[in-house]
Design an enzyme around this catalytic site. Sequence first.
Site, mmCIF file in Angstrom:
data_model
loop_
_atom_site.group_PDB
_atom_site.id
_atom_site.type_symbol
_atom_site.label_atom_id
_atom_site.label_comp_id
_atom_site.label_asym_id
_atom_site.label_seq_id
_atom_site.Cartn_x
_atom_site.Cartn_y
_atom_site.Cartn_z
ATOM 1 N N SER A 136 52.977 -6.817 31.595
ATOM 2 C CA SER A 136 51.949 -7.389 30.720
ATOM 3 C C SER A 136 52.442 -8.703 30.143
ATOM 4 O O SER A 136 53.615 -8.826 29.785
ATOM 5 C CB SER A 136 51.663 -6.447 29.540
ATOM 6 O OG SER A 136 51.360 -5.138 29.976
ATOM 7 N N ASP A 145 56.174 -6.092 20.890
ATOM 8 C CA ASP A 145 55.411 -5.866 22.126
ATOM 9 C C ASP A 145 53.974 -5.410 21.834
ATOM 10 O O ASP A 145 53.362 -4.697 22.643
ATOM 11 C CB ASP A 145 56.112 -4.835 23.028
ATOM 12 C CG ASP A 145 57.493 -5.301 23.467
ATOM 13 O OD1 ASP A 145 57.660 -6.521 23.654
ATOM 14 O OD2 ASP A 145 58.400 -4.454 23.606
HETATM 15 C C1 GAR Z 1 61.879 -9.245 33.206
HETATM 16 O O1 GAR Z 1 61.669 -8.091 33.963
HETATM 17 C C2 GAR Z 1 61.090 -9.181 31.908
HETATM 18 O O2 GAR Z 1 59.844 -8.546 32.045
HETATM 19 C C3 GAR Z 1 62.014 -8.367 31.043
HETATM 20 O O3 GAR Z 1 63.299 -8.854 31.339
HETATM 21 C C4 GAR Z 1 63.324 -9.307 32.693
HETATM 22 C C5 GAR Z 1 63.882 -10.709 32.725
HETATM 23 O O4 GAR Z 1 64.133 -11.129 34.043
HETATM 24 N N1 GAR Z 1 61.684 -8.533 29.656
HETATM 25 C C6 GAR Z 1 61.850 -7.578 28.737
HETATM 26 O O5 GAR Z 1 62.287 -6.479 28.997
HETATM 27 C C7 GAR Z 1 61.424 -7.974 27.354
HETATM 28 N N2 GAR Z 1 61.469 -6.850 26.464
HETATM 29 P P1 GAR Z 1 64.314 -12.668 34.386
HETATM 30 O O6 GAR Z 1 65.414 -13.199 33.471
HETATM 31 O O7 GAR Z 1 64.750 -12.675 35.812
HETATM 32 O O8 GAR Z 1 63.012 -13.369 34.162
#
Ligand code: GAR
Length: 196
Positions: A136, A145
């Site tokens: 989301s 969130d």
């Molecule tokens: C992503 O999967 C994002 O949705 C998640 O961290 C990852 C970052 O990956 N975010 C959270 O969990 C926020 N609570 P990235 O650094 O490769 O974009």
Amino acid sequence: MKRVAILISGSGSNMVALAESMVGYHPARPCLVLSNVPGAGGLAKAEAMGIDTAVVDHRPFGKDREAFEAALIERIDRAAPDIICLAGFMRILTPVFITHYAGRMLNIHPSLLPKYKGLNTHARAIAAGDEEAGCSVHEVTAELDGGPVLGQARVSIAPDDTAETLAKRVLPMEHRLYPEVLARFATGDRTPISLR
Ligand code: GAR
């Protein structure tokens, strides 16, 4: 042209997807990639793309979130962004920071909100026996969130999925969803979208 600051803590794959999307007729351009983690993989990727980068390490501030956020705000505001995108930025933000950027901050979260706020989202979706998982993009408000959802992308959960295999299928959906929501948000369009 809207200016976008992207906040990361890790590999920055969502940051890359956002930055790569902001070209040509796109209504926005990246003005800063900031990390709270020195050496975060995303910083080198941003530099390679010619985007200004900054580090505001949270550790020297200890438990003083107020001082950390003051430093964060000071550095972000120097880049004069219109929009802030949290992209895997793994610090909880206080109302002071959130209020400062009210109405102009987005986050991507790896669950179908309002389900599974917080961490370990994919493991929790599997444990609950859900048929679908996803991601989301939402506006950031004081509730963790919990801000208005501007877009979601769904994937089916297979019987043999683990949190890792599920994350591998959801991440490419994140890379599609976040740029699409940002492009709309930059023109003032907050109508929720749904991808599959
Ligand atoms: C992503 O999967 C994002 O949705 C998640 O961290 C990852 C970052 O990956 N975010 C959270 O969990 C926020 N609570 P990235 O650094 O490769 O974009």
